[in-house]
Write a protein that holds these residues in place. Sequence first.
Motif, PDB file in Angstrom:
ATOM      1  N   GLN A 250       0.822  -1.211   0.000  1.00 18.08           N
ATOM      2  CA  GLN A 250       0.000   0.000   0.000  1.00 18.08           C
ATOM      3  C   GLN A 250       0.858   1.265   0.000  1.00 18.08           C
ATOM      4  N   GLY A 251       2.169   1.098  -0.219  1.00 14.38           N
ATOM      5  CA  GLY A 251       3.058   2.247  -0.322  1.00 14.38           C
ATOM      6  C   GLY A 251       3.578   2.769   1.007  1.00 14.38           C
ATOM      7  N   ILE A 252       3.363   2.007   2.074  1.00 15.16           N
ATOM      8  CA  ILE A 252       3.849   2.430   3.395  1.00 15.16           C
ATOM      9  C   ILE A 252       5.069   1.595   3.759  1.00 15.16           C
ATOM     10  N   ASN A 253       6.169   2.291   4.057  1.00 17.47           N
ATOM     11  CA  ASN A 253       7.396   1.632   4.498  1.00 17.47           C
ATOM     12  C   ASN A 253       8.128   2.589   5.436  1.00 17.47           C
ATOM     13  N   LEU A 254       9.291   2.191   5.897  1.00 15.60           N
ATOM     14  CA  LEU A 254      10.030   3.003   6.869  1.00 15.60           C
ATOM     15  C   LEU A 254      10.355   4.387   6.327  1.00 15.60           C
ATOM     16  N   ARG A 255      10.773   4.468   5.067  1.00 17.90           N
ATOM     17  CA  ARG A 255      11.111   5.764   4.477  1.00 17.90           C
ATOM     18  C   ARG A 255       9.886   6.688   4.457  1.00 17.90           C
ATOM     19  N   VAL A 256       8.741   6.160   4.070  1.00 22.99           N
ATOM     20  CA  VAL A 256       7.508   6.958   4.030  1.00 22.99           C
ATOM     21  C   VAL A 256       7.116   7.402   5.435  1.00 22.99           C
ATOM     22  N   LEU A 257       7.238   6.508   6.397  1.00 20.75           N
ATOM     23  CA  LEU A 257       6.883   6.868   7.780  1.00 20.75           C
ATOM     24  C   LEU A 257       7.803   7.973   8.303  1.00 20.75           C
ATOM     25  N   LYS A 258       9.079   7.881   7.999  1.00 19.45           N
ATOM     26  CA  LYS A 258      10.020   8.934   8.423  1.00 19.45           C
ATOM     27  C   LYS A 258       9.645  10.270   7.772  1.00 19.45           C
ATOM     28  N   HIS A 259       9.199  10.221   6.522  1.00 21.60           N
ATOM     29  CA  HIS A 259       8.764  11.441   5.838  1.00 21.60           C
ATOM     30  C   HIS A 259       7.510  12.017   6.507  1.00 21.60           C
ATOM     31  N   LEU A 260       6.524  11.164   6.783  1.00 25.11           N
ATOM     32  CA  LEU A 260       5.298  11.640   7.441  1.00 25.11           C
ATOM     33  C   LEU A 260       5.607  12.214   8.826  1.00 25.11           C
ATOM     34  N   GLU A 261       6.613  11.656   9.484  1.00 21.97           N
ATOM     35  CA  GLU A 261       7.051  12.211  10.771  1.00 21.97           C
ATOM     36  C   GLU A 261       7.677  13.591  10.556  1.00 21.97           C
ATOM     37  N   SER A 262       8.473  13.731   9.509  1.00 17.73           N
ATOM     38  CA  SER A 262       9.168  15.001   9.271  1.00 17.73           C
ATOM     39  C   SER A 262       8.195  16.143   8.955  1.00 17.73           C
ATOM     40  N   ILE A 263       7.008  15.824   8.440  1.00 15.19           N
ATOM     41  CA  ILE A 263       6.028  16.884   8.148  1.00 15.19           C
ATOM     42  C   ILE A 263       4.971  17.004   9.254  1.00 15.19           C
ATOM     43  N   GLY A 264       5.210  16.310  10.376  1.00 18.92           N
ATOM     44  CA  GLY A 264       4.406  16.550  11.564  1.00 18.92           C
ATOM     45  C   GLY A 264       3.082  15.811  11.662  1.00 18.92           C
ATOM     46  N   LEU A 265       2.906  14.728  10.893  1.00 19.03           N
ATOM     47  CA  LEU A 265       1.632  14.002  10.951  1.00 19.03           C
ATOM     48  C   LEU A 265       1.666  12.806  11.890  1.00 19.03           C
ATOM     49  N   ILE A 266       2.850  12.233  12.099  1.00 18.17           N
ATOM     50  CA  ILE A 266       2.991  11.065  12.973  1.00 18.17           C
ATOM     51  C   ILE A 266       4.229  11.206  13.843  1.00 18.17           C
ATOM     52  N   SER A 267       4.270  10.372  14.872  1.00 16.35           N
ATOM     53  CA  SER A 267       5.487  10.142  15.647  1.00 16.35           C
ATOM     54  C   SER A 267       5.883   8.698  15.387  1.00 16.35           C
ATOM     55  N   PHE A 268       7.164   8.481  15.134  1.00 17.66           N
ATOM     56  CA  PHE A 268       7.663   7.131  14.885  1.00 17.66           C
ATOM     57  C   PHE A 268       8.613   6.768  16.011  1.00 17.66           C
ATOM     58  N   GLU A 269       8.457   5.565  16.548  1.00 17.23           N
ATOM     59  CA  GLU A 269       9.325   5.095  17.624  1.00 17.23           C
ATOM     60  C   GLU A 269       9.772   3.674  17.286  1.00 17.23           C
ATOM     61  N   ALA A 270      11.078   3.494  17.073  1.00 15.90           N
ATOM     62  CA  ALA A 270      11.600   2.178  16.688  1.00 15.90           C
ATOM     63  C   ALA A 270      11.266   1.112  17.729  1.00 15.90           C
ATOM     64  N   ALA A 271      11.296   1.483  19.012  1.00 20.19           N
ATOM     65  CA  ALA A 271      10.999   0.524  20.074  1.00 20.19           C
ATOM     66  C   ALA A 271       9.505   0.206  20.156  1.00 20.19           C
ATOM     67  N   GLY A 272       8.672   1.048  19.578  1.00 21.94           N
ATOM     68  CA  GLY A 272       7.234   0.805  19.568  1.00 21.94           C
ATOM     69  C   GLY A 272       6.514   1.470  20.729  1.00 21.94           C
ATOM     70  N   TYR A 273       5.192   1.478  20.615  1.00 26.57           N
ATOM     71  CA  TYR A 273       4.308   2.061  21.622  1.00 26.57           C
ATOM     72  C   TYR A 273       3.367   0.985  22.150  1.00 26.57           C
ATOM     73  N   VAL A 274       2.940   1.137  23.397  1.00 29.41           N
ATOM     74  CA  VAL A 274       1.908   0.270  23.955  1.00 29.41           C
ATOM     75  C   VAL A 274       0.879   1.131  24.675  1.00 29.41           C
ATOM     76  N   LYS A 275      -0.323   0.635  24.732  1.00 28.79           N
ATOM     77  CA  LYS A 275      -1.382   1.260  25.516  1.00 28.79           C
ATOM     78  C   LYS A 275      -1.632   0.328  26.699  1.00 28.79           C
ATOM     79  N   ARG A 276      -1.580   0.896  27.892  1.00 34.18           N
ATOM     80  CA  ARG A 276      -1.604   0.078  29.113  1.00 34.18           C
ATOM     81  C   ARG A 276      -2.913   0.192  29.893  1.00 34.18           C
ATOM     82  N   TRP A 277      -2.988  -0.668  30.900  1.00 39.74           N
ATOM     83  CA  TRP A 277      -4.015  -0.638  31.936  1.00 39.74           C
ATOM     84  C   TRP A 277      -5.401  -1.054  31.461  1.00 39.74           C
TER      85      TRP A 277
END
Length: 151
Positions: free
Chosen positions: A50-77
Amino acid sequence: MSSKKEIDTHTPDLDEDDAALFTSLCQFVWIQGEPLPLIYNPEHPVYTKQGINLRVLKHLESIGLISFEAAGYVKRWFGKHTRLFYFGGATKIQFVEEANNQLDLGHVLLTEKGKALATVFSNKQNQEFYEYVIGRWFQQGMVISSILANR
């Protein structure tokens, strides 16, 4: 003067190509109180087709639409059960433990700007992705139920 809140999708940093990339990302968004893009492995074919890969995600982060975290995120509780929605369809998750459960959200979160735009750019669901996510949850020992509306 309009009483509706308008979202400016023609911001200088969101050209036509960026809008197309963000639209593609939005097919991976589930809702659990807020929009959550579930990007577990940016190089997995379910995303790259679908055209989504690491390079695209880094680009979307650079224009302020997402935050990317290599270690990942979790939602708790989480308690024993929760519900997430994928394009309006409810999916119930029953966790293994009675309390203090967490849900792996993958590597991407939407920024406030991304959350605002996600409702505008969210246009198509992806059945292969849905099954991929359900399969991941199942492998983690969760019991998954789709909630069907009465017809």
